[in-house]
Design an enzyme around this catalytic site. Structure first.
Site, PDB file in Angstrom:
ATOM      1  N   ASP A 147       0.822  -1.286   0.081  1.00 53.51           N
ATOM      2  CA  ASP A 147      -0.301  -0.165   0.437  1.00 53.51           C
ATOM      3  C   ASP A 147       0.878   1.254  -0.302  1.00 53.51           C
ATOM      4  O   ASP A 147       2.062   1.291   0.420  1.00 53.51           O
ATOM      5  CB  ASP A 147      -0.790  -0.286   1.002  1.00 53.51           C
ATOM      6  CG  ASP A 147      -1.155   0.740   1.557  1.00 53.51           C
ATOM      7  OD1 ASP A 147      -2.363   2.013   1.176  1.00 53.51           O
ATOM      8  OD2 ASP A 147      -1.133   1.711   3.104  1.00 53.51           O
ATOM      9  N   ASP A 165      -1.361  -1.014   6.046  1.00 56.27           N
ATOM     10  CA  ASP A 165      -1.188  -0.245   7.424  1.00 56.27           C
ATOM     11  C   ASP A 165      -3.254   0.047   7.848  1.00 56.27           C
ATOM     12  O   ASP A 165      -3.770   0.345   8.776  1.00 56.27           O
ATOM     13  CB  ASP A 165      -1.150   0.984   7.772  1.00 56.27           C
ATOM     14  CG  ASP A 165      -1.335   1.988   6.731  1.00 56.27           C
ATOM     15  OD1 ASP A 165      -1.671   1.794   6.027  1.00 56.27           O
ATOM     16  OD2 ASP A 165      -1.565   3.137   7.206  1.00 56.27           O
ATOM     17  N   ASP A 189      -7.016  -1.654   3.733  1.00 51.23           N
ATOM     18  CA  ASP A 189      -6.366  -2.887   3.754  1.00 51.23           C
ATOM     19  C   ASP A 189      -6.079  -4.412   3.896  1.00 51.23           C
ATOM     20  O   ASP A 189      -5.660  -5.351   3.323  1.00 51.23           O
ATOM     21  CB  ASP A 189      -4.625  -2.350   4.102  1.00 51.23           C
ATOM     22  CG  ASP A 189      -4.228  -1.134   3.135  1.00 51.23           C
ATOM     23  OD1 ASP A 189      -4.476  -1.219   2.311  1.00 51.23           O
ATOM     24  OD2 ASP A 189      -3.443  -0.995   4.030  1.00 51.23           O
TER      25      ASP A 189
END
Ligand code: ADP
Ligand code: MG
Length: 291
Positions: A38, A236, A240
């Site tokens: 990410d 995080d 996600d």
């Protein structure tokens, strides 16, 4: 792998701030070929700040920022916080926002002081039927510098663009170098603008970019990458969690949200990304010794 060797390795990992929530993650990591990360909050600090502000003719800069910040005050997105902070730094007083709505991956809408305010990605403007043409070139220039351009519309008229930028974590370059050193392919996954994501990826030497991914879409990206072999996903945020669960090994940043941590196989206790490479190295060392 023997249970003892795995116990020793997970104990060593814990000393290094890497928590293996599932013992078999140490084994799965050994076969991973692709690491998807990410962007916001994982590769970057996740606390963007406002860097640029361009207003259309007929709009006052402070007045527009006040409208935008008043709308964004109702959003929890890090981008929203950047806009609100910028207004506070200029000493602008916010007005209450009515009829607020946030559309993940698009932006926000609200009525402020009797005016309809919308701020977000170009696809939000497309959906509203507001042409971004007057600022498209400027937005592209900002995106090529790794900044995220956001379009603002007031009462259905394009009012300007603001750009936000997020700082790369100090540990990111070393972590990526270590992952490449282990022969892994590194992919960035983000909801951010494609040009912005590509500029950041270029700067970091990332191998591939999946950009403008809608909040629900990270799982699809992980599933697609899995067709070529085992995939680890590092993230995080709340967004996600499904991707962390869908990956062969989900690695959560320990400073991230609880939902992400609970969906992960491995948790990096500090925000430092170098832990990802350390987890791989420990896995290889352990599996080599006992295979
Ligand atoms: P990411 O987690 O990668 O930032 P998001 O799906 O949260 O991805 O956001 C994707 C894009 O949607 C942002 O880059 C921005 O253009 C737009 N967006 C989302 N929330 C907001 C907001 N509160 N204000 C303005 N734009 C927003
Ligand atoms: Mg994130």
């Amino acid at each position: 792998a023997t249970p003892t060797s795995i116990m020793v390795a997970t104990g060593r990992a814990a000393e290094l701030g890497i928590l293996f929530r599932k013992g078999d993650a140490l084994q799965s990591l050994r076969g991973v070929r692709t690491v998807a990360l990410d962007k916001t909050g994982t590769l970057t600090q996740g606390r963007p700040s406002l860097t640029d502000f361009v207003v259309a003719d007929g709009f006052d800069e402070d007045e527009l920022l006040r409208l935008l910040a008043s709308a964004e005050a109702r959003s929890e997105h890090p981008i929203a916080q950047a806009v609100v902070r910028a207004a506070a730094e200029r000493g602008l007083e916010l007005a209450p926002a009515q009829s607020f709505s946030a559309d993940p991956g698009f932006g926000v809408s609200a009525v402020v002081a009797g005016r309809r305010v919308e701020v977000g990605a170009d696809r939000l403007m497309q959906r509203l039927g507001v042409s971004v043409a007057p600022f498209a070139e400027e937005a592209a220039r900002l995106a090529d510098e790794g900044r995220t351009p956001l379009y603002a519309a007031v009462d259905g008229r394009l009012a300007g663009i603001v750009a936000v930028a997020d700082t790369i974590k100090p540990s990111t370059p070393a972590a990526l170098a270590a992952l490449h050193g282990l022969g892994l392919t590194v992919v960035m996954v983000t909801g951010d603008n494609r040009r912005t994501a590509e500029a950041v990826a270029r700067r970091l030497g990332i191998d591939a970019v999946e950009a403008e991914v809608l909040p629900g879409g990270k799982v699809e990206v992980v599933e697609r990458l899995r067709r070529a072999g085992l995939v680890a996903f590092v993230g995080d945020g709340i967004n996600d969690a499904p991707a962390l669960a869908a990956a062969d090994v989900g690695i959560a940043i320990g400073t991230g949200t609880d939902v992400a941590i609970e969906s992960a196989d491995v948790v990096l206790m500090s925000g430092a990304l170098t832990g990802v490479a350390t987890a791989f190295a420990l896995s290889r060392a352990t599996m080599r010794n006992i295979a």
